[in-house]
Motif scaffolding. Structure first.
Motif, mmCIF file in Angstrom:
data_model
loop_
_atom_site.group_PDB
_atom_site.id
_atom_site.type_symbol
_atom_site.label_atom_id
_atom_site.label_comp_id
_atom_site.label_asym_id
_atom_site.label_seq_id
_atom_site.Cartn_x
_atom_site.Cartn_y
_atom_site.Cartn_z
ATOM 1 N N SER A 2 0.929 -1.364 0.013
ATOM 2 C CA SER A 2 -0.025 0.112 0.054
ATOM 3 C C SER A 2 1.007 1.194 0.053
ATOM 4 N N SER A 3 0.251 2.330 -0.401
ATOM 5 C CA SER A 3 1.100 3.574 -0.491
ATOM 6 C C SER A 3 1.341 4.199 1.059
ATOM 7 N N GLU A 4 0.664 3.850 1.762
ATOM 8 C CA GLU A 4 0.992 4.211 3.349
ATOM 9 C C GLU A 4 1.936 3.273 3.967
ATOM 10 N N LEU A 5 2.165 2.220 3.481
ATOM 11 C CA LEU A 5 3.461 1.640 3.909
ATOM 12 C C LEU A 5 4.728 1.865 3.058
ATOM 13 N N SER A 6 4.635 2.175 1.775
ATOM 14 C CA SER A 6 5.784 2.614 0.985
ATOM 15 C C SER A 6 6.188 4.089 1.715
ATOM 16 N N SER A 7 5.125 4.777 1.960
ATOM 17 C CA SER A 7 5.528 6.211 2.537
ATOM 18 C C SER A 7 6.035 6.205 3.750
ATOM 19 N N LEU A 8 5.711 5.170 4.739
ATOM 20 C CA LEU A 8 6.271 4.892 5.984
ATOM 21 C C LEU A 8 7.842 4.423 5.918
ATOM 22 N N ALA A 294 5.033 1.819 11.752
ATOM 23 C CA ALA A 294 4.684 3.235 12.421
ATOM 24 C C ALA A 294 5.708 3.466 13.732
#
Ligand code: 13P
Ligand code: SF4
Length: 328
Positions: A2-8, A294
């Protein structure tokens, strides 16, 4: 992903560079945490890395005793444990001088080594009963317990460590299953402690029979923290990284894996042509799973949670770890 994971992931990698940090992760960590780590390994490999790595900061994705070992071995580096409550229940099952509360014993405990100390005793009690008998502490112990021990061991080297010691007896703490397995593989008398890992202890003979019936061609591999009667039914017994090596080099194409399911990630990634089944799907260590991307990011941003062992404990604990690391 997911883009959330790659941003983290991107944010973590940027801060890692800035802080000259290294991320170490145990084989039981969540898949995405393993994937951002510089090094993923078993307890022995991670200790070796922590002792030799060149960096200013170690972010340890594992449980508290592992970060403590890293801090003991590399006192000049900042060691961060992203989740302060990522503890190992087995490590809390032995105290230096105040006994732990007596909990419910697990049934079906057979083939004990010569003597198992019950939990109402302390490490000092067992040492007083067997003066001069060397104490081998599994790395899954707190720093003060290591400091009271002669040498450490991991699941990868317990037999070699025991064999390296003088005399015909050893005290092996705190995992009764690892101790019983070691007792099977050495001529020395092994005096054990009544500790256990609740993730591995739950595997029964029935689970192995069921797995063998469902996957008749598969090779059964088990971690020595499993009960001895389970180990007796396995084709191979070894540490988590030992399992990785064994499955990579074995000509077999199908395996039943008797350890925490986090290991499946590397097994599948490194052996795309082979099939892996969990011996039990609920072999999940909640403490190992507390660390998320996170929490790793928060560790970098807020410099938490610093793990530092005071010198009066660190120095003798380091002696026990160094003795283990000196064994090839
Ligand atoms: P290893 O990876 O050293 O086999 O350790 C297993 C374990 O339970 C660590 O907590
Ligand atoms: Fe402790 Fe078992 Fe979890 Fe390892 S898997 S950290 S021994 S509870």
């Amino acid at each position: 992903m997911s883009s959330e994971l790659s941003s983290l992931q991107e944010q973590i990698l940027k801060l890692k560079e800035e802080k000259r940090a290294i991320i170490l992760a145990h084989n039981y960590q969540r898949n995405e945490v393993q994937d951002i780590a510089d090094f993923v390994g078993d307890s022995l490999e991670l200790s070796r890395k922590a002792a030799t790595i060149d960096c200013e900061m170690i972010v340890f994705c594992g449980v508290h005793f592992m970060a403590e070992s890293a801090s003991i071995l590399s006192p000049d580096k900042t060691v961060l444990l992203p989740e302060a409550e990522a503890l190992c229940p087995m490590a809390d099952m032995i105290q230096v001088d105040s006994p732990r509360p007596v909990r419910t014993r697990f049934p079906g405990f057979e083939n004990p080594p010569p003597y198992i100390f019950p939990p109402e005793f302390t490490l000092r009690d067992i040492k007083a009963k067997y003066p001069g008998v060397p104490v081998v502490a599994y790395v899954n112990t707190t720093a003060d317990v290591k400091a009271e021990s002669d040498i450490c061991c991991t699941s990868a080297n317990v037999v070699t460590v025991i064999e390296s010691l003088p005399g015909d007896s050893v005290i092996c703490i705190p995992d009764k299953n690892l101790s019983m397995w070691a007792a099977r593989n050495t001529k020395k008398k092994v005096i054990a402690w009544d500790g256990y890992c609740n993730v591995h202890e739950r595997v029964t003979v029935e689970d192995v029979k069921k797995a063998k019936a469902e996957h008749p061609g598969a090779v059964v591999v088990a971690h020595p923290e499993c009960r001895i009667e389970v180990l007796d039914m396995a084709d191979h017994v070894t540490s988590t990284s030992g399992m990785l090596r064994f499955c990579r080099t074995s000509p077999a194409a199908e395996f039943v894996i008797g350890t925490e399911i986090g290991l499946m990630h590397r097994l599948r990634k490194e052996n795309p042509g082979k099939v892996f089944h969990a011996l039990r799907k609920d072999m999940i260590c909640p403490n190992m799973k507390k660390t998320t991307l996170a929490s790793v990011l928060r560790a970098f941003r807020e410099n938490v949670h610093v793990v530092k062992v005071p010198d009066h404990i660190r120095v003798p604990a380091k002696r026990a770890l160094d003795r283990m690391l000196a064994i090839p």
